[in-house]
Design a protein around this motif. Sequence first.
Motif, PDB file in Angstrom:
ATOM      1  N   GLU A 179      39.768  33.451  36.217  1.00 59.32           N
ATOM      2  CA  GLU A 179      39.088  33.691  34.948  1.00 59.32           C
ATOM      3  C   GLU A 179      39.261  35.147  34.527  1.00 59.32           C
ATOM      4  O   GLU A 179      39.483  35.442  33.353  1.00 59.32           O
ATOM      5  N   ARG A 182      42.612  35.561  32.970  1.00 56.64           N
ATOM      6  CA  ARG A 182      42.641  35.029  31.611  1.00 56.64           C
ATOM      7  C   ARG A 182      41.843  35.906  30.661  1.00 56.64           C
ATOM      8  O   ARG A 182      42.112  35.953  29.465  1.00 56.64           O
ATOM      9  N   ALA A 183      40.801  36.543  31.203  1.00 58.83           N
ATOM     10  CA  ALA A 183      39.923  37.338  30.350  1.00 58.83           C
ATOM     11  C   ALA A 183      40.514  38.694  30.034  1.00 58.83           C
ATOM     12  O   ALA A 183      39.986  39.418  29.211  1.00 58.83           O
ATOM     13  N   THR A 184      41.633  39.053  30.693  1.00 58.96           N
ATOM     14  CA  THR A 184      42.191  40.396  30.446  1.00 58.96           C
ATOM     15  C   THR A 184      42.710  40.571  29.014  1.00 58.96           C
ATOM     16  O   THR A 184      42.394  41.601  28.424  1.00 58.96           O
ATOM     17  N   PRO A 185      43.473  39.710  28.354  1.00 58.41           N
ATOM     18  CA  PRO A 185      44.081  38.469  28.818  1.00 58.41           C
ATOM     19  C   PRO A 185      45.509  38.702  29.310  1.00 58.41           C
ATOM     20  O   PRO A 185      46.222  39.515  28.769  1.00 58.41           O
ATOM     21  N   LEU A 186      45.899  37.963  30.335  1.00 63.07           N
ATOM     22  CA  LEU A 186      47.285  37.960  30.792  1.00 63.07           C
ATOM     23  C   LEU A 186      47.929  36.678  30.284  1.00 63.07           C
ATOM     24  O   LEU A 186      47.250  35.676  30.114  1.00 63.07           O
ATOM     25  N   PRO A 187      49.233  36.697  30.050  1.00 64.57           N
ATOM     26  CA  PRO A 187      49.897  35.481  29.566  1.00 64.57           C
ATOM     27  C   PRO A 187      49.739  34.340  30.565  1.00 64.57           C
ATOM     28  O   PRO A 187      49.715  34.568  31.783  1.00 64.57           O
ATOM     29  N   ARG A 190      52.020  34.102  33.572  1.00 66.29           N
ATOM     30  CA  ARG A 190      51.763  35.119  34.581  1.00 66.29           C
ATOM     31  C   ARG A 190      50.554  34.721  35.445  1.00 66.29           C
ATOM     32  O   ARG A 190      50.551  34.918  36.658  1.00 66.29           O
TER      33      ARG A 190
ATOM     34  N   ILE B  73      35.975  34.478  26.408  1.00 69.30           N
ATOM     35  CA  ILE B  73      36.563  33.645  27.459  1.00 69.30           C
ATOM     36  C   ILE B  73      36.311  32.173  27.171  1.00 69.30           C
ATOM     37  O   ILE B  73      37.041  31.303  27.618  1.00 69.30           O
ATOM     38  N   LYS B  94      41.978  33.801  24.706  1.00 69.48           N
ATOM     39  CA  LYS B  94      41.538  35.136  24.356  1.00 69.48           C
ATOM     40  C   LYS B  94      42.730  35.940  23.859  1.00 69.48           C
ATOM     41  O   LYS B  94      43.809  35.892  24.448  1.00 69.48           O
ATOM     42  N   VAL B  95      42.555  36.675  22.756  1.00 72.74           N
ATOM     43  CA  VAL B  95      43.669  37.464  22.238  1.00 72.74           C
ATOM     44  C   VAL B  95      43.396  38.959  22.277  1.00 72.74           C
ATOM     45  O   VAL B  95      44.326  39.757  22.352  1.00 72.74           O
ATOM     46  N   THR B  96      42.144  39.345  22.261  1.00 71.59           N
ATOM     47  CA  THR B  96      41.857  40.771  22.185  1.00 71.59           C
ATOM     48  C   THR B  96      41.756  41.394  23.578  1.00 71.59           C
ATOM     49  O   THR B  96      41.409  40.729  24.543  1.00 71.59           O
ATOM     50  N   THR B  97      42.100  42.685  23.657  1.00 75.21           N
ATOM     51  CA  THR B  97      41.879  43.405  24.917  1.00 75.21           C
ATOM     52  C   THR B  97      40.711  44.366  24.748  1.00 75.21           C
ATOM     53  O   THR B  97      40.398  45.126  25.660  1.00 75.21           O
ATOM     54  N   GLN B 100      36.160  43.573  27.667  1.00 76.31           N
ATOM     55  CA  GLN B 100      36.511  43.224  29.049  1.00 76.31           C
ATOM     56  C   GLN B 100      35.256  42.828  29.814  1.00 76.31           C
ATOM     57  O   GLN B 100      34.138  43.166  29.411  1.00 76.31           O
ATOM     58  N   THR B 101      35.470  42.125  30.929  1.00 73.21           N
ATOM     59  CA  THR B 101      34.344  41.550  31.665  1.00 73.21           C
ATOM     60  C   THR B 101      34.333  41.993  33.127  1.00 73.21           C
ATOM     61  O   THR B 101      35.391  42.085  33.750  1.00 73.21           O
ATOM     62  N   GLY B 123      46.968  44.511  33.997  1.00 70.33           N
ATOM     63  CA  GLY B 123      46.642  44.332  32.581  1.00 70.33           C
ATOM     64  C   GLY B 123      47.249  45.417  31.709  1.00 70.33           C
ATOM     65  O   GLY B 123      47.976  45.122  30.752  1.00 70.33           O
ATOM     66  N   THR B 126      51.018  44.995  31.464  1.00 66.85           N
ATOM     67  CA  THR B 126      51.394  43.817  30.684  1.00 66.85           C
ATOM     68  C   THR B 126      51.203  44.056  29.188  1.00 66.85           C
ATOM     69  O   THR B 126      51.999  43.601  28.371  1.00 66.85           O
ATOM     70  N   HIS B 127      50.159  44.793  28.834  1.00 63.13           N
ATOM     71  CA  HIS B 127      49.895  45.014  27.415  1.00 63.13           C
ATOM     72  C   HIS B 127      50.515  46.306  26.902  1.00 63.13           C
ATOM     73  O   HIS B 127      50.230  46.735  25.784  1.00 63.13           O
ATOM     74  N   MET B 176      41.600  48.762  30.952  1.00 60.81           N
ATOM     75  CA  MET B 176      42.131  48.175  29.719  1.00 60.81           C
ATOM     76  C   MET B 176      41.626  48.923  28.486  1.00 60.81           C
ATOM     77  O   MET B 176      41.893  48.519  27.363  1.00 60.81           O
TER      78      MET B 176
END
Lengths: 286, 327, 323
Positions: A179, A182-187, A190, B73, B94-97, B100-101, B123, B126-127, B176
């Motif tokens: 979770e 996914r919450a980062t979100p990573l693709p 991945r 999420i 989820k689309v935004t960075t 964060q949690t 993270g 990747t971004h 992030m």
Amino acid sequence: MAGFWREYRENWVAVIALAVVSLVVAAALAAPLITPQDPYDLANLNLMDARRPPGFVGSGGYAHWLGTDAQGRDLYSAILYGLRISLQMGIAAGAVALAIGAALGILAANAGGKIEPAIMRVVDLQLSFPAILLALVLVAVLGQGRVPLIIALVTAQYAYFARTAYGAATAERQKDYVEAARATPLPGRRVVLRHLLPNCLPPLIVVGTVQVANAIALEATLSFLGLGLPPTEPSLGMLIANGFQYMMSGRTWISVYPGIALIILIVAINVVGDQLRDQFNPRLRR
Amino acid sequence: MTDILVVEKVSRRFSPRITLGDRIAGLLGATVDRRPVQAVTDVSISVRRGETLGLVGESGCGKSTLGRMLAGILAPSEGRVTLAGEPPMRHGHKVTTRIQTVFQDPFGSLNPRLRIGATIAEGPVTHGLIPRAEAGRFAGEWLARVGLDPAFAQRFPHQFSGGQRQRVAIARALAMRPEVLVCDEPVASLDVSIQAQILNLFLDLRRELGLTSLFISHDLAVVRHVSDRVAVMYLGRIVEMGAAATIYAMPRHPYTRALLDSVPKLALGGNVGVTFKPIQGELPSPLSPPAGCAFHPRCPKASDLCRQERPALLPQADGTLVACHHA
Amino acid sequence: MSAALLEVRDLRTHFHTRAGVLKAVDGVSFTLARGEILGLVGESGSGKSVTGFSLIGLVDPPGRIAGGSIRFDGQELVGLAQPAMRGLRGKRIAMVFQDPAATLNPVLTIGQQMAMAVQAHGGGGERAARELAARSLARVGIPDAVARLDAYPHEFSGGMRQRVAIAIALLHQPELIIADEPTTALDVSIQAQILAEMKALAKESGTALIWISHDLATVSSLADRVMVMYAGRIVERGPVAEVLHAPLHPYTRGLLDSLPALATPGQRLAQIPGSTPSLLSLAPGCPFAPRCARASTACGTDPPQVGDARHGALCHHPLGAGP
């Protein structure tokens, strides 16, 4: 990793089993170097030497320590070459089945929706069906040879891997680290490849070990029934089948020695697999 | 102050999965429970830039579900979540960075097979926040920032204690560069002495980075300590919301009052002793919430009105919102 | 108060693991009077639960009681044969665990389980057992107790299940109940109900109670005396009010200062630095020294017992006595 080996070492039966597996694999790999005869080369065979008991010194001038079979093959050489084929088939089929099964299982767990029940119902249906029957039908349809045999073994076995991977992936997916990814979100890809898959591997490795043994047994069964590889390249199953007709006439070695080799290999792989299962299973950990 | 995170009339239901087995059982005459669980109902809140909003309630009150919807999420069944005007999710992903949690369980929230340096830098790399070549140095810096040795980057999660892992989880979230941090019970599984360390770390980083945060906890004292404003949830709804100091000093909703009274409180100084006063009754099942005010079966003030009509969340003179007929 | 019900002297429970000997309980001594409520507080790994398990002879291998004495009503429990121990356990000494779901059998009704518990100690016929069970359920505040006897554990909420576990513990009117974090898994409102009921039950039945918890506040709301454990040792013990008001040990002080409930909101909490030491590699001397602001070279040796018989601590530099 060091800790893993230290724990493994505590079970001496498993250590012996691992040594046996290593020895068998090494002997099979080195077969051309440590055997007196290439049993697949018909020019080497002399029918005068056929069905001789263990210890007989044949026309080649060397002793046949495990005797010879009906074609005059040195059984010791034939067993090592047969183990080579059995291991090749078992490992190749196990690896392909693992890859396909893991991909399907993780896909099902991850996709949800309609894909999940679609894949898993097929898998369940197949698990309720005897593997040997399926393999028999496939070999009968596809014909003899290595590739058809591997296809048959994989088809008979991928479902075990799919079930295991599905179970592991559904359990891992619930965990917060997935979770969190996914919450980062990573693709999505991945998340699956770098987070989900590595954590599903331990149970798959355990099932894989045991399934290699099962694939070897299944291949031997098919060969025994004459549906495996061609008779010019006898695997262990075919050697056993060939000697079977001489059992009543007292020439038991032709079947018994390949049989013993097969049993030792399968038991040893299973013991290793059991130990791996115990070590990967956190509930059995002390 | 401007609102950065806005939640409008959000609800979330969870429908039980009907499996093949359930269907067959249903055909054979068994009763299969298909009622959806109403986890969150009609919640509207806004989080202001720079503040910490505390979300408090007992297990099953929907605070984690609400937090997950705010964090982008979990998609709401109804209603809308916007982060600085934009939805944090699209098509269920989820689309935004920018939000964060930090999760509750520091043993579950770190990938056991990834070195913690990789966990922190994954993270941002990747971004494209940092170049891949910088990843090692970057992870080390963040480890130092949360009070860990930068050399720990090469270690795996199992080599750390719970408190240390929670530091790593905080570093991963903050690396992030979010504007909003959602903390879902971040100290619930930690020992008291470690809990204090993590709360201090949170307070320090919040100040340094000017973070906006949502802090979810069942622990009233912890929420009081870190929050500017507090929202109290009961059975999927907010029953009281307002400035933390006001709510704790003068709880208006009978549930808030009862909750505060239930906690054994250490009284030091003059009158040493511990006092608490239990609420009566059990939490009702979210499958069949009571009609009217959901708290009425346990409420000492309940009247016929409470049994029939659900009170709206209305502002009081001092700006505190309370959902009670007898506030 | 009458003579001591329980007298523990220098109890040592060790676990022999791969990595070495883990001294989970390392020289614990205390006494408990009849009807007294004793709180045992410590963080995870402090040995508080193992102490509880040691008292009722439920330490599983690789753990074992390596030394010391536990005298219950004059009878030595260390080295007592299992059948004799089983005769005591559940009858004269009962235990309540953190997770009631794990202690109740999911396929038997509450009534069946309670009847088994009654008959295990020769409690007479089935009818008598059921009556006793119903009375016990009613005592812990379960409404409609007779009807609830035929319910299965999953039909109860978490708080109700814990009440059932307590009712089972109370069946034989034990002289001692050991409760290991019984309210930790419960919500605050349910926890408060159970705390209030336990307090009343202990007082009216004269049962002595050892309440094990990580939460100083819950323990203090209930107990007459409190003991604080750290790294397998009791570092402080005394009447609740005295320990809270004037702790002697810096660790107790640190625990109190870490509580957000006692601090000014928004301000940094007075934290204890570092983390709990591994019990496998304890340096000699005071185990708290590496985290202690008052530590000196003297702390490299075993700390002395300071204070008096009522309120004491294991410390070289106790608070309130100058640095």
